[in-house]
Design a protein around this motif. Structure first.
Motif, PDB file in Angstrom:
ATOM      1  N   TRP A  99      57.311  16.350  48.445  1.00  0.00           N
ATOM      2  CA  TRP A  99      58.354  17.248  47.948  1.00  0.00           C
ATOM      3  C   TRP A  99      59.642  17.035  48.752  1.00  0.00           C
ATOM      4  O   TRP A  99      59.614  16.613  49.896  1.00  0.00           O
ATOM      5  CB  TRP A  99      57.916  18.723  48.007  1.00  0.00           C
ATOM      6  N   GLU A 100      60.750  17.306  48.086  1.00  0.00           N
ATOM      7  CA  GLU A 100      62.081  17.233  48.704  1.00  0.00           C
ATOM      8  C   GLU A 100      62.845  18.442  48.202  1.00  0.00           C
ATOM      9  O   GLU A 100      63.190  18.480  47.019  1.00  0.00           O
ATOM     10  CB  GLU A 100      62.848  15.996  48.217  1.00  0.00           C
ATOM     11  N   TYR A 101      63.082  19.415  49.055  1.00  0.00           N
ATOM     12  CA  TYR A 101      63.849  20.577  48.607  1.00  0.00           C
ATOM     13  C   TYR A 101      65.330  20.240  48.574  1.00  0.00           C
ATOM     14  O   TYR A 101      65.828  19.509  49.445  1.00  0.00           O
ATOM     15  CB  TYR A 101      63.642  21.762  49.554  1.00  0.00           C
ATOM     16  N   SER A 102      66.012  20.800  47.597  1.00  0.00           N
ATOM     17  CA  SER A 102      67.476  20.678  47.605  1.00  0.00           C
ATOM     18  C   SER A 102      68.013  21.772  48.531  1.00  0.00           C
ATOM     19  O   SER A 102      67.288  22.705  48.916  1.00  0.00           O
ATOM     20  CB  SER A 102      68.020  20.888  46.190  1.00  0.00           C
ATOM     21  N   MET A 103      69.294  21.664  48.827  1.00  0.00           N
ATOM     22  CA  MET A 103      69.947  22.704  49.644  1.00  0.00           C
ATOM     23  C   MET A 103      69.696  24.077  49.002  1.00  0.00           C
ATOM     24  O   MET A 103      69.310  25.032  49.677  1.00  0.00           O
ATOM     25  CB  MET A 103      71.448  22.391  49.693  1.00  0.00           C
ATOM     26  N   GLN A 104      69.891  24.142  47.663  1.00  0.00           N
ATOM     27  CA  GLN A 104      69.758  25.428  46.981  1.00  0.00           C
ATOM     28  C   GLN A 104      68.324  25.954  47.047  1.00  0.00           C
ATOM     29  O   GLN A 104      68.108  27.154  47.232  1.00  0.00           O
ATOM     30  CB  GLN A 104      70.243  25.301  45.518  1.00  0.00           C
ATOM     31  N   ASP A 105      67.327  25.027  46.911  1.00  0.00           N
ATOM     32  CA  ASP A 105      65.917  25.474  47.021  1.00  0.00           C
ATOM     33  C   ASP A 105      65.706  26.206  48.355  1.00  0.00           C
ATOM     34  O   ASP A 105      65.057  27.247  48.420  1.00  0.00           O
ATOM     35  CB  ASP A 105      64.949  24.272  47.026  1.00  0.00           C
ATOM     36  N   MET A 106      66.263  25.605  49.410  1.00  0.00           N
ATOM     37  CA  MET A 106      66.017  26.189  50.741  1.00  0.00           C
ATOM     38  C   MET A 106      66.773  27.507  50.917  1.00  0.00           C
ATOM     39  O   MET A 106      66.249  28.446  51.509  1.00  0.00           O
ATOM     40  CB  MET A 106      66.384  25.172  51.825  1.00  0.00           C
ATOM     41  N   LEU A 107      67.974  27.556  50.343  1.00  0.00           N
ATOM     42  CA  LEU A 107      68.727  28.818  50.452  1.00  0.00           C
ATOM     43  C   LEU A 107      68.049  29.921  49.642  1.00  0.00           C
ATOM     44  O   LEU A 107      68.077  31.097  50.025  1.00  0.00           O
ATOM     45  CB  LEU A 107      70.177  28.608  50.018  1.00  0.00           C
ATOM     46  N   ASN A 108      67.389  29.515  48.537  1.00  0.00           N
ATOM     47  CA  ASN A 108      66.647  30.525  47.762  1.00  0.00           C
ATOM     48  C   ASN A 108      65.511  31.114  48.601  1.00  0.00           C
ATOM     49  O   ASN A 108      65.210  32.304  48.506  1.00  0.00           O
ATOM     50  CB  ASN A 108      66.071  29.900  46.486  1.00  0.00           C
ATOM     51  N   ILE A 109      64.866  30.260  49.417  1.00  0.00           N
ATOM     52  CA  ILE A 109      63.798  30.782  50.301  1.00  0.00           C
ATOM     53  C   ILE A 109      64.395  31.813  51.260  1.00  0.00           C
ATOM     54  O   ILE A 109      63.858  32.903  51.446  1.00  0.00           O
ATOM     55  CB  ILE A 109      63.114  29.629  51.090  1.00  0.00           C
ATOM     56  N   VAL A 110      65.546  31.463  51.835  1.00  0.00           N
ATOM     57  CA  VAL A 110      66.184  32.395  52.783  1.00  0.00           C
ATOM     58  C   VAL A 110      66.560  33.699  52.066  1.00  0.00           C
ATOM     59  O   VAL A 110      66.292  34.794  52.581  1.00  0.00           O
ATOM     60  CB  VAL A 110      67.431  31.745  53.436  1.00  0.00           C
ATOM     61  N   GLU A 111      67.121  33.562  50.864  1.00  0.00           N
ATOM     62  CA  GLU A 111      67.494  34.752  50.076  1.00  0.00           C
ATOM     63  C   GLU A 111      66.284  35.653  49.843  1.00  0.00           C
ATOM     64  O   GLU A 111      66.379  36.873  49.875  1.00  0.00           O
ATOM     65  CB  GLU A 111      68.058  34.348  48.698  1.00  0.00           C
ATOM     66  N   SER A 112      65.112  35.021  49.617  1.00  0.00           N
ATOM     67  CA  SER A 112      63.922  35.822  49.311  1.00  0.00           C
ATOM     68  C   SER A 112      63.481  36.657  50.525  1.00  0.00           C
ATOM     69  O   SER A 112      62.674  37.563  50.391  1.00  0.00           O
ATOM     70  CB  SER A 112      62.781  34.923  48.804  1.00  0.00           C
ATOM     71  N   TYR A 113      63.983  36.328  51.701  1.00  0.00           N
ATOM     72  CA  TYR A 113      63.653  37.121  52.904  1.00  0.00           C
ATOM     73  C   TYR A 113      64.788  38.064  53.291  1.00  0.00           C
ATOM     74  O   TYR A 113      64.741  38.674  54.357  1.00  0.00           O
ATOM     75  CB  TYR A 113      63.341  36.183  54.086  1.00  0.00           C
ATOM     76  N   LYS A 114      65.783  38.151  52.419  1.00  0.00           N
ATOM     77  CA  LYS A 114      67.012  38.857  52.792  1.00  0.00           C
ATOM     78  C   LYS A 114      66.762  40.280  53.309  1.00  0.00           C
ATOM     79  O   LYS A 114      67.331  40.705  54.299  1.00  0.00           O
ATOM     80  CB  LYS A 114      67.975  38.873  51.606  1.00  0.00           C
ATOM     81  N   ASP A 115      65.862  40.997  52.624  1.00  0.00           N
ATOM     82  CA  ASP A 115      65.657  42.386  53.036  1.00  0.00           C
ATOM     83  C   ASP A 115      64.384  42.567  53.849  1.00  0.00           C
ATOM     84  O   ASP A 115      63.898  43.679  54.026  1.00  0.00           O
ATOM     85  CB  ASP A 115      65.621  43.290  51.789  1.00  0.00           C
ATOM     86  N   LYS A 116      63.801  41.455  54.311  1.00  0.00           N
ATOM     87  CA  LYS A 116      62.563  41.580  55.081  1.00  0.00           C
ATOM     88  C   LYS A 116      62.865  41.537  56.586  1.00  0.00           C
ATOM     89  O   LYS A 116      63.799  40.845  56.999  1.00  0.00           O
ATOM     90  CB  LYS A 116      61.597  40.462  54.703  1.00  0.00           C
ATOM     91  N   PRO A 117      62.042  42.225  57.378  1.00  0.00           N
ATOM     92  CA  PRO A 117      62.366  42.331  58.812  1.00  0.00           C
ATOM     93  C   PRO A 117      61.940  41.105  59.621  1.00  0.00           C
ATOM     94  O   PRO A 117      61.238  41.227  60.616  1.00  0.00           O
ATOM     95  CB  PRO A 117      61.575  43.584  59.236  1.00  0.00           C
ATOM     96  N   VAL A 118      62.346  39.932  59.194  1.00  0.00           N
ATOM     97  CA  VAL A 118      62.032  38.712  59.957  1.00  0.00           C
ATOM     98  C   VAL A 118      63.183  38.429  60.926  1.00  0.00           C
ATOM     99  O   VAL A 118      64.337  38.711  60.632  1.00  0.00           O
ATOM    100  CB  VAL A 118      61.817  37.488  59.028  1.00  0.00           C
ATOM    101  N   THR A 119      62.840  37.867  62.083  1.00  0.00           N
ATOM    102  CA  THR A 119      63.892  37.607  63.076  1.00  0.00           C
ATOM    103  C   THR A 119      64.102  36.117  63.311  1.00  0.00           C
ATOM    104  O   THR A 119      65.000  35.733  64.055  1.00  0.00           O
ATOM    105  CB  THR A 119      63.529  38.256  64.431  1.00  0.00           C
TER     106      THR A 119
END
Ligand code: V47
Ligand code: SF4
Length: 393
Positions: A99-119
């Motif tokens: 697999w090869e994620y695009s920039m947007q694929d990876m930013l979507n992963i980050v977005e999916s954690y937007k409201d989660k308490p990860v540090t």
């Protein structure tokens, strides 16, 4: 008090003069030599190294046991290298299997954690010839634009060596650029075993031991802390494990930049070293314990539960380990693909806290650099109340 108790236990078991002298050194807080480390491996049983490691662990941390809340991004598993133990990577010629994620694929992963308490976000993957330092610099900047507060722990020395070489940058220039983009620290991967003879047999084409150590040294000089790993339980001998830890101990004396040491047990699923049997849990616990004893200048020893399994991780808390990584949300494949215990590694905060409390220890959520975020000693989870209700009804 505990020193006296441990001393009296040690005095009441029959030990060779050599093991007695090593034990006394440990109890007096003295550093043991490489030769003594090797002697522990060959001559000491699990009970002895476990007691000594637990003594050090308790002296350094009491019952404090750390975990963090993080997620992983693995940009690709396409890799220009061909490490014999790796079940995860695919060479470019077998690109269709990877697999090869695009920039947007990876930013979507980050977005999916937007409201989660990860540090923390842990970004590590294969070494893809087309994903260069500027691509990753942009990724980090965009991750930080979405989550300015998140700690970016990214890129092993193997990835960094390749991306700096391709960009014709020195390690200092490459690291300083990534730091400016928002990278905060380096993970410990890629260290494997530093002995050049063994390294050439298991991963001859990737960065050398000297390069790994140099990259971490440069990072520390720039104020970026890092972790260190050791891949054990394959073709190396005890001498090579001690040599590996000794090189780390020397660098730590110089820079003080390592946070944590993470022994990684070789898993033999689906790789070019599958004919090598895996070592036992006793050997795992002995390795954690000897690491705790030998690496006197490392504050933390971590058991990475997705790979070692949660029961062994729990047990390891009495063998020198004081950290069990994070609540990884099924976002890493590197171990499940090599036949590790956890095929879909997820543990909720409640499960992690329960595991730590079950070992009689104190669960503390930390950030990447071990600032305490929350003490969970007295936190009652909804799941716990439900479990109790089920038990008593
Ligand atoms: O360098 C690959 C290892 C590492 C296998 O810094 C294997 O917090 C066992 O370093 N069996 C990458 N191990 C992962 C890593 C890591 C993981 C968690 C936390 C941190 C940290 C770092 O995985 C590689 C290699 O040593 N690895 N294949 C295998 N078959
Ligand atoms: Fe590539 Fe890392 Fe696998 Fe080696 S361990 S083949 S560098 S992904």
């Amino acid at each position: 008090m505990e020193n006296l108790a441990t001393q009296s236990i040690i005095n009441n078991i029959i030990l060779s003069p050599k093991l007695l002298s090593i034990s006394n050194k440990v109890l007096n807080g003295e550093r043991i030599s490489e030769e003594e480390g090797i002697a522990l491996y060959y001559e000491a049983d699990l009970g002895l190294v476990g007691s000594l490691a637990n003594f050090i662990r308790n002296k350094k941390h009491g019952d404090n046991t750390y975990f963090n809340r993080n997620f992983h991004i693995e940009p690709t598993n396409i890799c220009v290298f061909d490490c014999k133990f790796c079940a995860y990577s695919r060479l470019l010629k077998h690109k269709e299997e990877g697999w090869e994620y695009s920039m947007q694929d990876m930013l979507n992963i980050v977005e999916s954690y937007k409201d989660k308490p990860v540090t923390e976000v842990h970004i590590v993957g294969g070494v893809h010839p087309k994903m260069g330092i500027h691509f990753f610099g942009e990724l980090i900047q965009k991750v930080k634009a979405i989550r300015p507060d998140i700690h970016v722990k990214a890129f092993t020395a193997v990835e960094l060596e390749y991306m700096c070489r391709k960009a014709k940058m020195s390690y200092t220039e490459g690291l300083a650029y990534l730091k400016d983009c928002g990278q905060n620290s380096l993970p410990g991967g890629g260290a494997e075993i530093f002995d050049e003879g063994i390294r050439n047999q298991i991963c001859e084409d990737k960065c050398t031991s000297a390069q790994w150590l140099e990259i971490h040294e440069e990072a520390h000089k720039l104020g970026m802390p890092s972790n260190a790993t050791m891949l054990y339980g394959h073709i190396e001998k005890y001498e090579h494990r001690i040599d590996h830890m000794s090189r780390l101990r020397n660098l730590q004396d110089k820079t003080g930049g390592f946070n944590t040491f993470i022994p990684l047990k070789f898993r033999n699923g689906d790789n070019q070293m599958s004919d090598i049997p895996e070592v036992s849990i006793i050997e795992d616990l002995r390795t954690y314990a000897i690491a705790r004893i030998f690496l006197d200048n490392f504050d933390h020893v971590k058991a990475y539960w997705p790979m070692i399994g949660r029961e062994t991780a729990q047990l390891s808390l009495n063998f020198g380990v004081n950290d069990i990584d994070g609540t990884i949300d099924d976002t890493t494949k590197i171990y499940s693909m090599a036949g590790a215990e956890e095929q879909t590694p997820t543990m909720s905060t409640y499960q992690l806290v329960k595991l730590i409390k079950g070992a009689g220890r104190k669960p503390l959520e930390r950030d990447t650099v071990y600032n305490i975020i929350q003490d969970y000693t007295d936190v009652v989870f909804e799941e716990e109340a439900l479990e109790k209700a089920r038990l008593y009804n």
